[in-house]
Scaffold this motif. Structure first.
Motif, short mmCIF file in Angstrom:
data_model
loop_
_atom_site.label_atom_id
_atom_site.label_comp_id
_atom_site.label_asym_id
_atom_site.label_seq_id
_atom_site.Cartn_x
_atom_site.Cartn_y
_atom_site.Cartn_z
N LEU A 204 38.19 27.45 39.72
CA LEU A 204 39.48 27.50 39.03
C LEU A 204 39.37 28.32 37.75
O LEU A 204 40.38 28.68 37.15
N MET A 205 38.15 28.62 37.33
CA MET A 205 37.90 29.37 36.10
C MET A 205 37.77 30.85 36.39
O MET A 205 37.41 31.24 37.49
N PRO A 206 38.00 31.68 35.36
CA PRO A 206 37.70 33.11 35.52
C PRO A 206 36.21 33.30 35.80
O PRO A 206 35.37 32.46 35.42
N TYR A 207 35.86 34.42 36.42
CA TYR A 207 34.51 34.65 36.90
C TYR A 207 33.42 34.42 35.85
O TYR A 207 32.50 33.65 36.08
N ARG A 208 33.50 35.06 34.71
CA ARG A 208 32.42 34.93 33.71
C ARG A 208 32.28 33.50 33.22
O ARG A 208 31.17 33.01 33.02
N ARG A 209 33.37 32.82 33.03
CA ARG A 209 33.31 31.42 32.60
C ARG A 209 32.74 30.54 33.72
O ARG A 209 32.01 29.59 33.47
N ARG A 210 33.10 30.86 34.96
CA ARG A 210 32.60 30.13 36.13
C ARG A 210 31.08 30.22 36.21
O ARG A 210 30.40 29.22 36.44
N ILE A 211 30.54 31.41 35.99
CA ILE A 211 29.09 31.60 36.07
C ILE A 211 28.39 30.82 34.97
O ILE A 211 27.38 30.14 35.21
N ALA A 212 28.94 30.87 33.75
CA ALA A 212 28.36 30.10 32.64
C ALA A 212 28.44 28.60 32.93
O ALA A 212 27.49 27.86 32.65
N ALA A 213 29.55 28.15 33.50
CA ALA A 213 29.71 26.73 33.81
C ALA A 213 28.70 26.28 34.86
O ALA A 213 28.12 25.19 34.76
N MET A 214 28.44 27.11 35.87
CA MET A 214 27.45 26.75 36.89
C MET A 214 26.06 26.66 36.27
O MET A 214 25.28 25.79 36.65
N GLY A 215 25.76 27.53 35.32
CA GLY A 215 24.48 27.45 34.63
C GLY A 215 24.36 26.15 33.87
O GLY A 215 23.33 25.46 33.92
N TRP A 216 25.42 25.77 33.17
CA TRP A 216 25.43 24.53 32.38
C TRP A 216 25.28 23.32 33.29
O TRP A 216 24.48 22.42 33.01
N VAL A 217 26.03 23.28 34.39
CA VAL A 217 25.98 22.14 35.31
C VAL A 217 24.59 21.99 35.91
O VAL A 217 24.05 20.88 35.99
N MET A 218 23.98 23.11 36.29
CA MET A 218 22.63 23.02 36.87
C MET A 218 21.64 22.53 35.82
O MET A 218 20.82 21.65 36.10
N GLN A 219 21.71 23.09 34.61
CA GLN A 219 20.75 22.75 33.56
C GLN A 219 20.92 21.31 33.09
O GLN A 219 19.93 20.61 32.90
N ARG A 220 22.14 20.86 32.90
CA ARG A 220 22.40 19.57 32.27
C ARG A 220 22.61 18.41 33.24
O ARG A 220 22.45 17.26 32.84
N VAL A 221 22.99 18.71 34.50
CA VAL A 221 23.33 17.63 35.43
C VAL A 221 22.42 17.65 36.66
O VAL A 221 21.69 16.69 36.90
#
Length: 168
Positions: free
Chosen positions: A34-51
């Motif tokens: 649902l996010m724009p591409y660059r934000r989506r990629i950063a969010a996936m990095g955060w989710v993998m790292q933190r969750v």
């Protein structure tokens, strides 16, 4: 072009754990798409790292591997590096599951560096070339850049263990 390597798991029924894993990842991917591409990629990095990495035991495995290959690092340095590795893996997964946007950006990467002249000479002479890539960032960036520059590219891969992910 791609050539599949290894045993096929096409006929194997997914386990309950694999189904749960797939449902969770699909839910995360659905939310970040649902996010724009660059934000989506950063969010996936955060989710993998933190969750995902802490829950799945990836952090421990990364630290153990870092102890083997870089014993001079302190525990704190391994922890920091492990977080960066998990974040990078999450970003790569986000890219893999966003192929249209990823390829558009990857095709803009300049084809440069040691060996480019040899690649061009081989292409012009009609000689095949084998390129090996390590997993430093997303290996598909180089494939997109080569294709953009007129190279016929193929790849070898191994099916993903979870058959649901592979088909998705």
């Amino acid at each position: 072009k791609s050539l599949e390597m290894g045993k096929s798991n096409k006929s194997r029924k997914p386990t309950i754990l694999e189904r749960l894993e797939f449902a969770l990842v699909r839910a995360i991917l659905g939310a970040v798409h649902l996010m724009p591409y660059r934000r989506r990629i950063a969010a996936m990095g955060w989710v993998m790292q933190r969750v995902i990495a802490p829950l799945a035991g990836y952090n421990r495995r990364v630290r153990e591997n870092l102890e083997l290959v870089a014993p001079e690092l302190s525990d704190d340095e391994r922890k920091v590096m492990g977080g960066k590795i998990a974040n990078n893996i999450g970003r790569m997964l986000g890219e893999l599951f966003s192929p249209k946007e990823f390829v558009e950006l990857a095709r803009e990467v300049p084809l440069e560096g040691p060996g480019v002249e040899a690649l061009i000479e081989a292409r012009e002479a009609g000689r095949p070339v084998i390129i090996l890539s390590g997993h430093f960032g997303n290996y598909d960036v180089m494939r997109a850049a080569l294709i953009k520059n007129g190279f016929d590219v193929g790849g070898l891969y191994r099916r993903i263990n979870n058959p649901l992910f592979h088909e998705y």
